[in-house]
Design a protein around this motif. Sequence first.
Motif, short mmCIF file in Angstrom:
data_model
loop_
_atom_site.label_atom_id
_atom_site.label_comp_id
_atom_site.label_asym_id
_atom_site.label_seq_id
_atom_site.Cartn_x
_atom_site.Cartn_y
_atom_site.Cartn_z
N ALA A 128 0.83 -1.21 0.00
CA ALA A 128 0.00 0.00 0.00
C ALA A 128 0.87 1.26 0.00
O ALA A 128 0.53 2.25 -0.65
N MET A 129 1.97 1.20 0.70
CA MET A 129 2.86 2.36 0.77
C MET A 129 3.54 2.64 -0.56
O MET A 129 3.49 3.75 -1.07
N ILE A 130 4.17 1.62 -1.13
CA ILE A 130 4.95 1.86 -2.34
C ILE A 130 4.07 2.18 -3.55
O ILE A 130 4.57 2.66 -4.57
N ASN A 131 2.78 1.92 -3.43
CA ASN A 131 1.86 2.28 -4.50
C ASN A 131 1.40 3.74 -4.42
O ASN A 131 0.69 4.22 -5.30
N GLN A 132 1.82 4.43 -3.36
CA GLN A 132 1.47 5.84 -3.20
C GLN A 132 2.50 6.73 -3.90
O GLN A 132 3.68 6.39 -3.98
N ASP A 133 2.05 7.86 -4.42
CA ASP A 133 2.99 8.84 -4.95
C ASP A 133 3.87 9.36 -3.82
O ASP A 133 3.39 9.60 -2.70
N ASN A 134 5.15 9.53 -4.11
CA ASN A 134 6.09 10.03 -3.11
C ASN A 134 5.95 9.24 -1.80
O ASN A 134 5.78 9.82 -0.72
N TRP A 135 6.00 7.91 -1.92
CA TRP A 135 5.77 7.07 -0.74
C TRP A 135 6.78 7.31 0.37
O TRP A 135 6.49 7.08 1.56
N GLN A 136 7.96 7.82 0.02
CA GLN A 136 8.96 8.08 1.05
C GLN A 136 8.45 9.11 2.07
O GLN A 136 8.87 9.11 3.23
N GLY A 137 7.52 9.96 1.65
CA GLY A 137 6.94 10.95 2.55
C GLY A 137 6.02 10.35 3.59
O GLY A 137 5.57 11.05 4.51
N LEU A 138 5.72 9.05 3.47
CA LEU A 138 4.91 8.36 4.48
C LEU A 138 5.74 8.02 5.72
O LEU A 138 5.20 7.55 6.73
N LEU A 139 7.05 8.27 5.64
CA LEU A 139 7.97 7.98 6.73
C LEU A 139 8.62 9.28 7.19
O LEU A 139 8.92 10.15 6.38
N CYS A 140 8.85 9.39 8.49
CA CYS A 140 9.45 10.62 9.01
C CYS A 140 10.97 10.55 9.03
O CYS A 140 11.64 11.60 9.09
N ASP A 141 11.54 9.34 9.00
CA ASP A 141 12.99 9.19 9.07
C ASP A 141 13.50 8.03 8.22
O ASP A 141 14.64 7.60 8.36
N GLY A 142 12.64 7.53 7.35
CA GLY A 142 12.99 6.38 6.52
C GLY A 142 12.50 5.07 7.08
O GLY A 142 12.42 4.06 6.35
N LEU A 143 12.15 5.02 8.38
CA LEU A 143 11.71 3.79 9.03
C LEU A 143 10.37 3.94 9.74
O LEU A 143 9.52 3.06 9.64
N HIS A 144 10.20 5.03 10.46
CA HIS A 144 8.98 5.24 11.26
C HIS A 144 7.99 6.13 10.51
O HIS A 144 8.37 6.94 9.68
N LEU A 145 6.71 5.97 10.85
CA LEU A 145 5.66 6.65 10.10
C LEU A 145 5.60 8.14 10.36
O LEU A 145 5.75 8.60 11.49
N SER A 146 5.37 8.88 9.30
CA SER A 146 5.03 10.29 9.40
C SER A 146 3.53 10.41 9.63
O SER A 146 2.81 9.39 9.62
N ARG A 147 3.05 11.62 9.79
CA ARG A 147 1.60 11.80 9.96
C ARG A 147 0.85 11.27 8.73
O ARG A 147 -0.18 10.62 8.86
N ARG A 148 1.39 11.55 7.56
CA ARG A 148 0.74 11.07 6.34
C ARG A 148 0.71 9.55 6.29
O ARG A 148 -0.29 8.94 5.91
N GLY A 149 1.80 8.91 6.71
CA GLY A 149 1.83 7.46 6.75
C GLY A 149 0.85 6.90 7.77
O GLY A 149 0.20 5.88 7.54
N SER A 150 0.73 7.58 8.91
CA SER A 150 -0.21 7.16 9.94
C SER A 150 -1.65 7.27 9.46
O SER A 150 -2.49 6.41 9.74
#
Length: 240
Positions: free
Chosen positions: A171-193
């Motif tokens: 689900a994550m990698i199918n999102q545009d700019n999926w890296q923005g779903l993470l706050c540090d590359g490993l843990h979720l950002s607000r958008r990822g949450s």
Amino acid sequence: MAALKLVKWPKILLFGDSITQFCFSAEGCWGTLLADHFQRRADIVSRGFSGYNTRQSLALLPHLATDLKDAVGATIFLGANDASDIANTQQTVPLQEYVQNLKDIVVYFQKAGIDPILISPPALDGQSWHNSCMESGRVYLKDEKITATYARACSEAAEEIKVPCIDFHTAMINQDNWQGLLCDGLHLSRRGSELLAALLVPVLEKHLKERVPSQQLFPPWDEIDNNDPSSSFVEWCNKN
């Protein structure tokens, strides 16, 4: 005087590693979003343990007996730490053991009368996590391909034992700019949450529809007799 009828308040337990531990934080707020959705229908109880892998989490479960009481459902969100380079001897767990540990954790919850849902490890943005490790003085011991393998194994295990699974990695990698779903590359950002909560809500509603009330517990404020509120609550409890 007749004994009061008590209302049993169901619990949904969130069990996992640091992504669960910080699920009520400003960035990793998926637990907060679930609590808001299920307010006055079920309590969301977070039991996240930063850095834990499935081996450690399985051994921990017998010590959480109090938390399991009255729980009707649980999310199991583990694998980001298992999926480490073999040099990380404190956290890495071989793939086959990881799969078996997930199955054993599911069985443990089921024997306790809890309906579990698996969540695959999230996608890893290796470059961002590498940079974060450099800044904090940690050694980079992750790999995007290893993480993807463990995520796929989680989904396959869920299918094999017939429990619901959120394939969060895909689900994550199918999102545009999926890296923005993470706050540090490993843990979720607000958008990822927000993405995780949006995926979880319909699955939890369907999976727990017989165990979580569809309506909020206790009457709306404007249906309570303000001159005799106690009688209103007794009447409501006797009907439900």
